[in-house]
Scaffold this motif. Structure first.
Motif, PDB file in Angstrom:
ATOM      1  N   PRO A  36       0.833  -1.209   0.000  1.00 43.32           N
ATOM      2  CA  PRO A  36       0.000   0.000   0.000  1.00 43.32           C
ATOM      3  C   PRO A  36       0.863   1.254   0.000  1.00 43.32           C
ATOM      4  CG  PRO A  36       0.073  -0.967   2.199  1.00 43.32           C
ATOM      5  CD  PRO A  36       0.753  -1.939   1.279  1.00 43.32           C
ATOM      6  N   THR A  37       0.386   2.308  -0.674  1.00 44.98           N
ATOM      7  CA  THR A  37       1.044   3.601  -0.575  1.00 44.98           C
ATOM      8  C   THR A  37       0.769   4.177   0.801  1.00 44.98           C
ATOM      9  OG1 THR A  37      -0.874   4.834  -1.377  1.00 44.98           O
ATOM     10  CG2 THR A  37       0.659   3.945  -3.044  1.00 44.98           C
ATOM     11  N   GLY A  38       1.477   5.241   1.145  1.00 48.45           N
ATOM     12  CA  GLY A  38       1.241   5.882   2.428  1.00 48.45           C
ATOM     13  C   GLY A  38      -0.194   6.352   2.563  1.00 48.45           C
ATOM     14  N   SER A  39      -0.749   6.908   1.489  1.00 51.93           N
ATOM     15  CA  SER A  39      -2.124   7.383   1.522  1.00 51.93           C
ATOM     16  C   SER A  39      -3.100   6.232   1.732  1.00 51.93           C
ATOM     17  CB  SER A  39      -2.461   8.113   0.213  1.00 51.93           C
ATOM     18  OG  SER A  39      -3.799   8.547   0.209  1.00 51.93           O
ATOM     19  N   GLU A  40      -2.866   5.119   1.033  1.00 52.51           N
ATOM     20  CA  GLU A  40      -3.736   3.951   1.197  1.00 52.51           C
ATOM     21  C   GLU A  40      -3.648   3.396   2.610  1.00 52.51           C
ATOM     22  OE1 GLU A  40      -3.557   2.303  -3.411  1.00 52.51           O
ATOM     23  OE2 GLU A  40      -2.134   1.575  -1.916  1.00 52.51           O
ATOM     24  N   LEU A  41      -2.452   3.446   3.180  1.00 60.29           N
ATOM     25  CA  LEU A  41      -2.274   2.941   4.543  1.00 60.29           C
ATOM     26  C   LEU A  41      -3.089   3.766   5.534  1.00 60.29           C
ATOM     27  CD1 LEU A  41      -0.787   0.998   6.459  1.00 60.29           C
ATOM     28  CD2 LEU A  41       1.052   2.684   6.583  1.00 60.29           C
ATOM     29  N   VAL A  42      -3.038   5.073   5.395  1.00 54.97           N
ATOM     30  CA  VAL A  42      -3.806   5.948   6.290  1.00 54.97           C
ATOM     31  C   VAL A  42      -5.295   5.655   6.150  1.00 54.97           C
ATOM     32  CG1 VAL A  42      -4.442   8.330   6.801  1.00 54.97           C
ATOM     33  CG2 VAL A  42      -2.053   7.760   6.299  1.00 54.97           C
ATOM     34  N   ARG A  43      -5.769   5.561   4.922  1.00 52.75           N
ATOM     35  CA  ARG A  43      -7.188   5.308   4.686  1.00 52.75           C
ATOM     36  C   ARG A  43      -7.622   3.971   5.280  1.00 52.75           C
ATOM     37  NH1 ARG A  43      -9.279   8.655   0.324  1.00 52.75           N
ATOM     38  NH2 ARG A  43     -10.881   7.115  -0.113  1.00 52.75           N
ATOM     39  N   SER A  44      -6.819   2.930   5.031  1.00 47.51           N
ATOM     40  CA  SER A  44      -7.218   1.605   5.496  1.00 47.51           C
ATOM     41  C   SER A  44      -7.210   1.521   7.011  1.00 47.51           C
ATOM     42  CB  SER A  44      -6.306   0.524   4.900  1.00 47.51           C
ATOM     43  OG  SER A  44      -5.000   0.579   5.435  1.00 47.51           O
ATOM     44  N   ARG A  45      -6.231   2.169   7.653  1.00 47.21           N
ATOM     45  CA  ARG A  45      -6.169   2.088   9.110  1.00 47.21           C
ATOM     46  C   ARG A  45      -7.274   2.895   9.780  1.00 47.21           C
ATOM     47  NH1 ARG A  45      -1.710  -0.528  11.068  1.00 47.21           N
ATOM     48  NH2 ARG A  45      -1.027  -1.934   9.408  1.00 47.21           N
ATOM     49  N   ILE A  46      -7.640   4.007   9.198  1.00 47.85           N
ATOM     50  CA  ILE A  46      -8.766   4.762   9.757  1.00 47.85           C
ATOM     51  C   ILE A  46     -10.055   3.975   9.565  1.00 47.85           C
ATOM     52  CG2 ILE A  46     -10.182   6.837   9.486  1.00 47.85           C
ATOM     53  CD1 ILE A  46      -7.594   8.378   8.930  1.00 47.85           C
ATOM     54  N   ALA A  47     -10.235   3.374   8.388  1.00 45.06           N
ATOM     55  CA  ALA A  47     -11.429   2.557   8.153  1.00 45.06           C
ATOM     56  C   ALA A  47     -11.495   1.398   9.139  1.00 45.06           C
ATOM     57  CB  ALA A  47     -11.431   2.033   6.716  1.00 45.06           C
ATOM     58  N   LEU A  48     -10.359   0.802   9.425  1.00 48.08           N
ATOM     59  CA  LEU A  48     -10.329  -0.314  10.368  1.00 48.08           C
ATOM     60  C   LEU A  48     -10.654   0.152  11.776  1.00 48.08           C
ATOM     61  CD1 LEU A  48      -9.832  -3.357  10.375  1.00 48.08           C
ATOM     62  CD2 LEU A  48      -7.429  -2.886  10.890  1.00 48.08           C
ATOM     63  N   ARG A  49     -10.166   1.315  12.136  1.00 42.04           N
ATOM     64  CA  ARG A  49     -10.495   1.876  13.460  1.00 42.04           C
ATOM     65  C   ARG A  49     -12.008   2.083  13.602  1.00 42.04           C
ATOM     66  NH1 ARG A  49      -6.179   4.500  16.521  1.00 42.04           N
ATOM     67  NH2 ARG A  49      -7.746   5.828  17.484  1.00 42.04           N
ATOM     68  N   VAL A  50     -12.637   2.560  12.542  1.00 41.06           N
ATOM     69  CA  VAL A  50     -14.085   2.762  12.598  1.00 41.06           C
ATOM     70  C   VAL A  50     -14.793   1.422  12.733  1.00 41.06           C
ATOM     71  CG1 VAL A  50     -16.099   3.603  11.338  1.00 41.06           C
ATOM     72  CG2 VAL A  50     -13.979   4.930  11.316  1.00 41.06           C
ATOM     73  N   ARG A  51     -14.372   0.417  11.962  1.00 39.11           N
ATOM     74  CA  ARG A  51     -15.001  -0.902  12.037  1.00 39.11           C
ATOM     75  C   ARG A  51     -14.849  -1.502  13.439  1.00 39.11           C
ATOM     76  NH1 ARG A  51     -16.218  -4.907   8.403  1.00 39.11           N
ATOM     77  NH2 ARG A  51     -17.228  -3.151   7.347  1.00 39.11           N
TER      78      ARG A  51
END
Length: 244
Positions: A36-51
């Protein structure tokens, strides 16, 4: 990249069990494909935090500098990722003394507009391959008590009725399975996959999660017996589980 699981990783709760890898730590560099790019990493980790209910719609996120340190990427990369998420409607930027970056109140509505069945199916297939590989690699090597934390999650899922809690517990199961069978590096890899899946596909219905949980139970039984082929079949059955 530094291990983000110890801080920003939303699946680390105070007092949560941290199962040790059963056969050493896997090196994620052997996994093919672009990371993942840095941007994708940020997005995925925030999405996971919400889940995982680490943050909820309307909650304030840590400052960009804190996220950058925890994720092991540059602060400018985090700022750009957060700005992109604001433009997409996933986050809100507020100014003033009580300002900052917040999870959008209509997070679920915005995420629904981003679903991509083709990309989600590709991620599902890769996740299946990853878990089948982990099971095949570690069958017969799980130490006594090594599956206790996973069994506790299965048991709790059997008792829970609330949809959001069921989603949270199933996600935790797959994160802890990756940790148990592959170590911290594989857990990080699974976290990225699961976070992206949260953004790309609708959440499964509670009845589907319950059907999948029977596969979780079967998997743990076969792992405890050291039966590799039936354990792999249980992983595959999970992806196609349907309610009774």
């Amino acid at each position: 990249m530094v291990n983000a699981a110890g801080k920003f990783g939303p699946y680390n709760q105070p007092g949560a069990a941290r199962p040790a890898p059963v056969s050493g730590v896997w090196d994620t560099r052997v996994l093919t494909g672009r990371g993942p790019t840095g941007s994708e990493l940020v997005r995925s980790r925030i999405a996971l935090r919400v889940r995982l209910k680490s943050v909820a719609p309307g909650d304030r996120l840590p400052d960009a500098g804190v996220l950058a340190e925890e994720l092991g990427i540059s602060e400018i990369t985090v700022r750009r990722a957060l700005e992109g998420m604001c433009q997409d409607g996933l986050l809100d930027r507020r100014r003033g003394r009580a300002g900052g970056t917040f999870v959008a109140a209509d997070w679920d509505t915005v995420v629904a507009l981003m679903h991509d069945t083709t990309e989600a199916a590709a991620l599902d297939a890769f996740h299946l391959l990853l878990e089948c590989g982990l099971v095949a690699h570690t069958a017969g090597e799980v130490p006594d008590g090594g599956l206790d934390g996973l069994r506790a999650l299965v048991d709790e899922m059997d008792q829970v009725d609330e949809e959001g809690r069921l989603l949270e517990l199933e996600t935790r199961f797959h994160l802890d399975l990756a940790q148990t069978l592959g170590g911290a590096g594989i857990r990080e890899f699974a976290a990225d996959l699961l976070g992206r899946q949260c953004l790309l596909r609708p959440a499964p219905a509670p009845a589907v999660i319950r059907a999948r949980n029977r596969c979780h139970s079967d998997l743990l039984d076969e792992l405890a017996r050291g039966a590799m082929a039936p354990a792999v079949r249980a992983v595959k059955a999970h992806q196609h589980a349907v309610p009774d």
